[in-house]
Design an enzyme around this catalytic site. Structure first.
Site, PDB file in Angstrom:
ATOM      1  N   HIS A 315       0.901  -1.149   0.071  1.00 26.20           N
ATOM      2  CA  HIS A 315      -0.054   0.054  -0.031  1.00 26.20           C
ATOM      3  C   HIS A 315       0.889   1.306   0.129  1.00 26.20           C
ATOM      4  O   HIS A 315       1.979   1.409   0.771  1.00 26.20           O
ATOM      5  CB  HIS A 315      -0.929   0.142   1.142  1.00 26.20           C
ATOM      6  N   ARG A 335      -6.506  10.077   0.041  1.00 23.44           N
ATOM      7  CA  ARG A 335      -6.081  10.698  -1.194  1.00 23.44           C
ATOM      8  C   ARG A 335      -7.241  10.903  -2.476  1.00 23.44           C
ATOM      9  O   ARG A 335      -7.254  11.669  -3.128  1.00 23.44           O
ATOM     10  CB  ARG A 335      -4.795   9.598  -2.044  1.00 23.44           C
TER      11      ARG A 335
END
Lengths: 530, 216
Positions: A315, A335
Site C-alpha cells: 500500500h 488521497r
C-alpha cells in the site's frame, strides 16, 4: 539507504501553500514497476522445488515456509483429545465469520477456531469500504471489468463474476445481520469512487467500515446457537484420509496451555488471511499480528494448488512515523479526498489516484533517487500533504476521517498542521489457494476463502474488493461445505505430511525449518514453545 | 521491521508488566515494551492501531488504577501493567433472525438486557472506555427505546468490553450498544438504490429462467 533530505531540513522547507510545480508525465508504467516495485526486487523471487506448484515462481520468504517440515508427526496424535463436528472454520475474521454463519444457517454444527481473539483480523482495520454495483449508472458487468483490469487481467473471470454478481445481495445480508452504512439524505446508500473504479461503487461506514462489519459479524457468531468458538487456538496441521488425498480435519493447539486438539470433520474452511507479518523483503506491514501466512502453508502441505505467489500489494501510504504506528495505513480515501504526495524537494511526482502498485513504485523511486525525506539511515519517506487538504477544505479531516484523527491524536500528531511521512507498506496477498466459485480448493474437503484464496484480484487488488470477497466467498463456502453430507472420516492421518517430507528429502532440501509460523518472532517470546 | 525501535539506545524507562520488572525505551507502547522484554503469555494483541480491542491492560500509577489499550498507551516510569485475560462469554443471548416485528423490540430488549434499567450512574463504564464514548448515556438512550441515538453514541466502540467489566450491575454496555446499532440497521435501513438493483437482478434471473423453460 543513506541519501535523502534530512527531516529537519525538509520540515523547515515545507509550506502547505507552496507551489508544487508541474506533475511530471508518467511515460511507461511497466518500466517503473519493473524498476521499483518490491515484487521485482532482485532475489525476491525463487522457484518452488516441491509440491503442487513445483517449478513456479514464489516470493523467497514464503517459499521457505511452503517447503518446510510440519510441527507434529503421528506420535503427537496418540492420546490427543478428539472433537467431531460438521464444519470446521479456521480463522475468525470477516471471511471465517461469514462462512460459519452460512454453514450454521444451513443446519451444520460449526466449530470456529481462531489464532487470537474472534475478530482479530485485517477485516477490522479496513477503512475504505466495500464495492457493490448499486448505482443506476453502474452494473455488475462494469464491476467485473474494473476488477479484471485492476488485476492486470491475471484474475479468473469466473470468480470475479461470481463475486461482483453477489455484491448487492451481500449488502442486503450484511444489513440483515445489523450492519450500518452511510446514507444520502434521501436514504440511498452513499457511494464513493476510488482508485481503479470507473464509477462510484464504494459503500462505506465513514472510515470505520471494517470495524462496523467485524463487530456485527463477531456478535452474530458469538450469539449463534450452532457455532462454537475456540479462541487462542491456531491450527498447526491439517489432517488427511488414509491416502493423503482428502482433508478430514485439523490439529489445533492452544496459545494458553499448548495442548493439542484433533478436530475431525467433513469439511474444513480455511479463512486464515494473509502474511504481512512475514515482513517480505524487510517491509513494514499494515497487517494485524496473526497474519503469518499459516493457511497457505497448511494448504500447500496437503497438496492444494496455489497461484500468484510472487505478487503482493504494497500500500503506498503506510505511516513512517511515529514508530509505534510504522507501517499502519493512511487510507486511500485521504488521497481520494484530494491529499497530494510531495517529495523532499517540494514537488509532486505521481498522479496520486493511479493503481496502488504504480503509486507505490513511484514513492520508492523518489526515496531511492535521493528525493525522499530521511529520519535516519533506515527510514526514508515522502510527505502526504494533509495540511494542504485541510487548508482547501477546512474541517474535512475531522469529519470524514475520525479514525485517522483519533490514532494520530494519541501520538501527539496533528495531520491538519504537520504533513504525514509515508512509505509503502506490505498490505495484501494478491494470490493464494486456487479455488472454484464455491471456495473449494483442489483438495477435496478443503475450502479457502478471503485473503488466503487467490484468483480474484489477479496481480493487484483494487480498493473495496477485499471486504466484498470475504463475504461473497465466505457465504458460498459455508453453503457448499454444509452440502457435503458424506459419513465423515473413517481414519485421520498425517499421510500428506509424510508425502511432503519424502519430496523434500528427495529434492535434497533441508528439514530444519518448521512451519506454520503462527506468530512473528518478535512477538513469540514465551507464548509459543516450539 | 516495525518493532526495531531505537536500536542501540540504552533502555531508560523501568516499569512492571505482568509482575515482571522490565526496561523499555521512551516512546514505546506497552505492547512493544512487553515484546522487547520477552514477557511471556502476551497473546492478547491484534491490530496494534486501537480498533480491535484485544490488548486490554489494567494500569496502576501509585494509588490510581485505570484500564486502557496497550497499543495506545506509552511506557512511563514505575507504572504497573497487567494484560487482562480475554473477556468471558456473553451472558445476554439473542439471535437477530428471531425478531419478526419491530413493534416488539423494546419489550424484547428488556427481556434480553433486564439490567439496563438498573444503571446506578457510577460512571465506571465512562471511565473505562478507551475511546471516550459516553457509555452511560448510550445505555440510558437504549433503555428509553432510542436505539438509533444509542447506536450512534457507540459508533467508535471497538468491543474491548472494558465497560462490561467495569459495570457493577452487569449491564454489558458494549453489547447494549451493538444491539442498538444492529436493530437500527436490521429494521430501518432500506436503501432505495440497493433495493432497486436487487429487484433488477431478480427480474433478470426470472427472465433467464422463463427463457430456459420456453426453449425446452
Amino acid at each position: 539507504m543513506s541519501n535523502g533530505i534530512p527531516l529537519a531540513e525538509a520540515l523547515a522547507r515545507y509550506r502547505p501553500d507552496a507551489e508544487l510545480g508541474a506533475l511530471p508525465e508518467l511515460t511507461d508504467a511497466d518500466t517503473l514497476l519493473n524498476a521499483h516495485h518490491p515484487d521485482h526486487l532482485r532475489g525476491s523471487v525463487v522457484k518452488l522445488v516441491v509440491g503442487a506448484n513445483a517449478g513456479e515462481n514464489c516470493q523467497r520468504e514464503l517459499a521457505n515456509l511452503l517447503q518446510s517440515e510440519a510441527f507434529i508427526d503421528e506420535a503427537d496424535l496418540a492420546g490427543t483429545p478428539v472433537t467431531d463436528i460438521d464444519v470446521l472454520v479456521i480463522g475468525g475474521g470477516g471471511a471465517g465469520c461469514a462462512a460459519a454463519l452460512m454453514a450454521a444457517e444451513k443446519g451444520a454444527r460449526v466449530l470456529l477456531a481462531t489464532k487470537l481473539r474472534l475478530g482479530d483480523s485485517n477485516t477490522v482495520m479496513a477503512e475504505g469500504g466495500i464495492q457493490a454495483a448499486i448505482e443506476p449508472d453502474d452494473s455488475v458487468q462494469r464491476h467485473i471489468q474494473d476488477t479484471l483490469r485492476g488485476g492486470h487481467h491475471a484474475g479468473d473471470p469466473a470468480l470475479v463474476s461470481a463475486m461482483a454478481g453477489d455484491g448487492p445481495e451481500v449488502l442486503r445480508w450484511l444489513i440483515r445481520q445489523g450492519m450500518q452504512f452511510e446514507q444520502t439524505p434521501s436514504g440511498d446508500l452513499h457511494t464513493r469512487r476510488a482508485g481503479g473504479m470507473s464509477t462510484a461503487r464504494l459503500v462505506h461506514c465513514r472510515d470505520y467500515t471494517g470495524l462496523e462489519m467485524m463487530r456485527v459479524l463477531r456478535e452474530a457468531v458469538i450469539q449463534h446457537r450452532s457455532i462454537e468458538v475456540w479462541e487462542q487456538s491456531p491450527a498447526v496441521e491439517l489432517l488427511s484420509n488414509e491416502t493423503g488425498q482428502k482433508c478430514v480435519g485439523a490439529v489445533l493447539t492452544s496459545l494458553l496451555d499448548g495442548q493439542l486438539r484433533i478436530v475431525r470433520t467433513r469439511s474444513v474452511i480455511l479463512a486464515t488471511g494473509g502474511l504481512g507479518r512475514l515482513h517480505l523483503n524487510g517491509f513494514p506491514t499494515s497487517n494485524h499480528l496473526g497474519a503469518t501466512g499459516d493457511g497457505l502453508v497448511l494448504a500447500y502441505r496437503i497438496g492444494a494448488r496455489l497461484r500468484e505467489l510472487d505478487s503482493f500489494q504494497y500500500h503506498p501510504t503506510g505511516l513512517l512515523h511515529p514508530t509505534h504506528l510504522a507501517g499502519k495505513l493512511v487510507t486511500e480515501g485521504v488521497r481520494a479526498a484530494g491529499a497530494l504526495l510531495v517529495n523532499g524537494v517540494g514537488h509532486r511526482f505521481i498522479d496520486e489516484l493511479l493503481p496502488r502498485d504504480i503509486v507505490c513504485s513511484a514513492i520508492l523511486r523518489e526515496c531511492a533517487e535521493g528525493r525522499g525525506i530521511r529520519i535516519d539511515d533506515q527510514r526514508v519517506g515522502v510527505w502526504l500533504d494533509t495540511p494542504r487538504l485541510e487548508r482547501a477544505n477546512p474541517g474535512l479531516l475531522e469529519k470524514q476521517f475520525p479514525n485517522l484523527m483519533t490514532r494520530t491524536r494519541v501520538s501527539g500528531i496533528d495531520p491538519r498542521i504537520e504533513p504525514l511521512l509515508v512509505h509503502p507498506t506490505l498490505h495484501y496477498q494478491n494470490g493464494g489457494a486456487v479455488i472454484d466459485a464455491n471456495g473449494a480448493t483442489t483438495v477435496p474437503g478443503l475450502y479457502a476463502v478471503g485473503e488466503v484464496a487467490g484468483g480474484i484480484h489477479g496481480r493487484n487488488r483494487i480498493m473495496g474488493n477485499a471486504l466484498l470477497e470475504i463475504i461473497s466467498f465466505g457465504r458460498r463456502a459455508g453453503i457448499a461445505a454444509t452440502a457435503n453430507r458424506d459419513r465423515g472420516p473413517k481414519k485421520v492421518t498425517l499421510e500428506h505430511v509424510n508425502r511432503l517430507r519424502r519430496a523434500l528429502t528427495l529434492a535434497d532440501m533441508p528439514l530444519t525449518r518448521r512451519a506454520p509460523q503462527v506468530l512473528p518472532d518478535y512477538a513469540a517470546g514465551g507464548v509459543w514453545n516450539r | 521491521m516495525s518493532t526495531s525501535t531505537n536500536e542501540g539506545k540504552q533502555p531508560d524507562v523501568t516499569l512492571t508488566i505482568n509482575g515482571l520488572a522490565v526496561k523499555a525505551n521512551e516512546g514505546m507502547t506497552l505492547v512493544e515494551a512487553a515484546w522487547h522484554a520477552g514477557v511471556p503469555r502476551v497473546t492478547s494483541v491484534g491490530c496494534m492501531e486501537g480498533v480491535c480491542g484485544s490488548c486490554r491492560v489494567m494500569l496502576r500509577r501509585g494509588k490510581e488504577v485505570t484500564v486502557d489499550l496497550a497499543c495506545q498507551t506509552f511506557v512511563e516510569n514505575d507504572i504497573e501493567v497487567v494484560f487482562l485475560p480475554p473477556a468471558s462469554a456473553p451472558r445476554h443471548h439473542y439471535e437477530i433472525d428471531d425478531f419478526k416485528d419491530g413493534w416488539d423490540i423494546h419489550a424484547r430488549f428488556h427481556d434480553i438486557f433486564p439490567e439496563a434499567s438498573r444503571c446506578r450512574h457510577c460512571h465506571g463504564c465512562d471511565n473505562a472506555c478507551p475511546k471516550g464514548i459516553t457509555v452511560e448515556n448510550g445505555v440510558a438512550l437504549a433503555d428509553a427505546g432510542r436505539y438509533r441515538e444509542a447506536g450512534e453514541a457507540f459508533f467508535e466502540c471497538i468491543m474491548c468490553e472494558l465497560c462490561d467489566v467495569a459495570c457493577p450491575e452487569l449491564i454489558a454496555p458494549a453489547h447494549v450498544g451493538l444491539f442498538s446499532r444492529r436493530i437500527t440497521a436490521h429494521f430501518h435501513l432500506r436503501p432505495p438504490n440497493l433495493i432497486h438493483r436487487l429487484e433488477e437482478l431478480r427480474q433478470e434471473r426470472q427472465g433467464a429462467t422463463l427463457k430456459e423453460s420456453d426453449e425446452e
